[in-house]
Design an enzyme around this catalytic site. Structure first.
Site, PDB file in Angstrom:
ATOM      1  N   GLY A  36       4.657  25.678  -7.727  1.00  0.00           N
ATOM      2  CA  GLY A  36       4.034  24.476  -8.269  1.00  0.00           C
ATOM      3  C   GLY A  36       3.738  24.651  -9.749  1.00  0.00           C
ATOM      4  N   SER A  37       3.826  23.579 -10.512  1.00  0.00           N
ATOM      5  CA  SER A  37       3.701  23.661 -11.964  1.00  0.00           C
ATOM      6  C   SER A  37       2.701  22.632 -12.472  1.00  0.00           C
ATOM      7  CB  SER A  37       5.073  23.428 -12.615  1.00  0.00           C
ATOM      8  OG  SER A  37       6.030  24.339 -12.115  1.00  0.00           O
ATOM      9  N   ASN A  38       2.476  22.647 -13.779  1.00  0.00           N
ATOM     10  CA  ASN A  38       1.612  21.672 -14.430  1.00  0.00           C
ATOM     11  C   ASN A  38       2.378  20.984 -15.554  1.00  0.00           C
ATOM     12  OD1 ASN A  38      -0.730  22.465 -12.914  1.00  0.00           O
ATOM     13  ND2 ASN A  38      -0.935  24.232 -14.267  1.00  0.00           N
TER      14      ASN A  38
END
Length: 457
Positions: A199-201
């Site tokens: 998961g990333s931002n």
């Protein structure tokens, strides 16, 4: 620039590669095929071993060259990828892919192979230097690998369970253990089917929030790993007068996965949606190779899959297994459930038919405006599992989750919410990022709607 530019060329392709002090490849060519040729060549310089290993993986040839692997990991990987049919699917897709996609993938493969031809296996940098399994690759090989990336949070996360699924035998019945939510939960957590670890931002800031009220700002913070095949590789691609894009792409794939031009910029985060639905199957008491849907028996199908396995003395032996499927997809030998006389698990993959993945990202890479970039999402619907966050140079901010997501009917959703309340396995699956449905009830089949990339999305 820290070093003189390199000109890489073979018949039909030519690219100039300039490296910065940090080793970033700035690649210029007269066409997209020339540019991706340079990208493949530079991938060969930096990550030849990773690319070659991933090609072997999707061909189902790891055990042939590396042996069975710990706990038969290579055998299971080979059997599963052949059962999934990623090579066959890629072959069929590649025959009908757009000329632009074929140009890009053929160019990349030609560049990688040109580097290998130039330095030889012994001149390759990395752990595979000198290995006799280093061979030239084709555009179709690269395309098959790209198709496998789309299965990252679905079939690709379940290969061990696909390869080991087998009907119960008399000996297995004697050792059979009852279903266990604890074992089920541990297995789900270990597979990371929701891709939570990657998961990333990302933040997109439009003009109204920018000092001075002009332009936009994008901050991308991807959480993909620093090592291995999921590592991003920084690159700058230029076709004078047509394309000028800087960004990053996964190793072994042409184009740009996240990046920016003079007109727009984008990044991705992992979508909270689901890329597959798992199904429990109630089995026919007379034959555990049949299952019931609305009380009616349906036959599983068996696909005989054969792989070659290298022995310690270098000789090859053949391993053959039946890979089993339901109408939904592969049967899986999932811990905590397994395959008993009464029940097993199967799943349906939302990205198994994603033949728009390569078209999608090439269209994003070559888009000449923000509107064209957004339009690529509407046209192709090929983003496999990501949110897209983007801004334009004139200050527009845009977010969309266009990733492949199963479509349940309203009735199916109501029944699922009831199961979440009443069924422990459904609850455990949801807690670990997976959807578990009752495959014996046709109301849980995906609903087809107009405009979807594939039926049921």
């Amino acid at each position: 620039m820290s070093a003189p530019p390199t000109t890489a060329a073979v018949a039909g392709y030519e690219a100039t590669i300039r490296r910065t002090t940090d080793g970033v490849a700035h690649i210029t060519g007269a066409s997209m095929g020339d540019v991706t040729f340079g990208q493949g060549y530079a991938n060969g310089e930096d990550h030849a071993c990773t690319v070659a290993d991933q090609i072997l993986k999707v061909k189902g040839q790891r055990a042939r060259w590396f042996g069975p692997g710990e706990g038969d990991a290579n055998i299971n990987s080979d059997l599963a990828w052949r059962a999934i049919g990623i090579g066959r699917r890629a072959r069929n897709d590649y025959e009908t892919a757009s000329p632009e996609v074929v140009e890009a993938f053929d160019g990349f493969a030609a560049g990688w192979s040109a580097h290998l031809e130039e330095v030889g296996p012994g001149g390759v940098s990395g752990w595979c230097a000198g290995k006799n399994w280093l061979r030239p690759i084709s555009g179709e090989d690269v395309y098959a690998y790209a198709r496998s990336i789309a299965l990252l949070a679905s079939s690709g996360a379940l290969t061990d369970f696909i390869a080991t699924a087998a009907p119960p035998t008399a000996a297995a019945r004697d050792e059979e253990t009852p279903p266990s939510t604890n074992g089920f939960a541990r297995a789900l957590a270990s597979t990371d089917v929701a891709a939570r670890s990657t998961g990333s931002n990302a933040w997109a800031v439009g003009a109204e929030k920018v000092t001075g009220g002009e332009g936009g700002l994008l901050v991308g913070n991807p959480h993909f790993p620093w090592e291995g095949e999921r590592r991003f590789w920084e690159v700058h691609l230029t076709v004078p007068g047509e394309t000028n894009i800087y960004g990053a792409q996964l190793i072994g794939v042409p184009g740009v996965g996240i990046g920016f031009t003079d007109s727009f910029a984008w990044s991705h985060t992992v979508s909270a949606g689901h890329r597959f639905t798992a199904y429990t199957l109630d089995l026919d008491p007379a034959d555990p190779r049949r299952y019931l849907v609305d009380g009616e028996p349906r036959e599983m199908t068996a696909q005989s899959v054969r792989v070659q396995v290298r022995r310690p003395n270098g000789e090859l032996r053949a391993v053959r297994r039946n890979m089993w499927s339901s109408e939904y997809g592969p049967i899986i030998n999932f811990p905590g459930v397994g395959w008993t006389d009464t029940q097993t698990l199967t799943f349906r993959d939302a990205n198994i038919g994603n033949d728009e993945f390569a078209e999608q990202y090439l269209a994003m890479t070559t888009a000449t405006s923000f509107d064209e970039f957004v339009g690529a999402h509407r046209e192709h619907q090929g983003v496999p599992l990501f949110n897209t966050v983007a801004v334009s140079s004139d200050g527009r901010a845009w977010y969309a989750d266009t990733s492949a997501t199963p479509n349940l009917s309203r009735q199916g959703e109501r029944l699922y919410r009831r199961a979440l309340r009443d069924d422990a396995f459904t609850q455990v699956a949801a807690d670990n990022g997976a959807i578990l449905l009752d495959g014996s009830d046709s109301r849980f089949e995906w609903e087809e709607v107009d405009g979807a990339r594939d039926p049921g999305l």
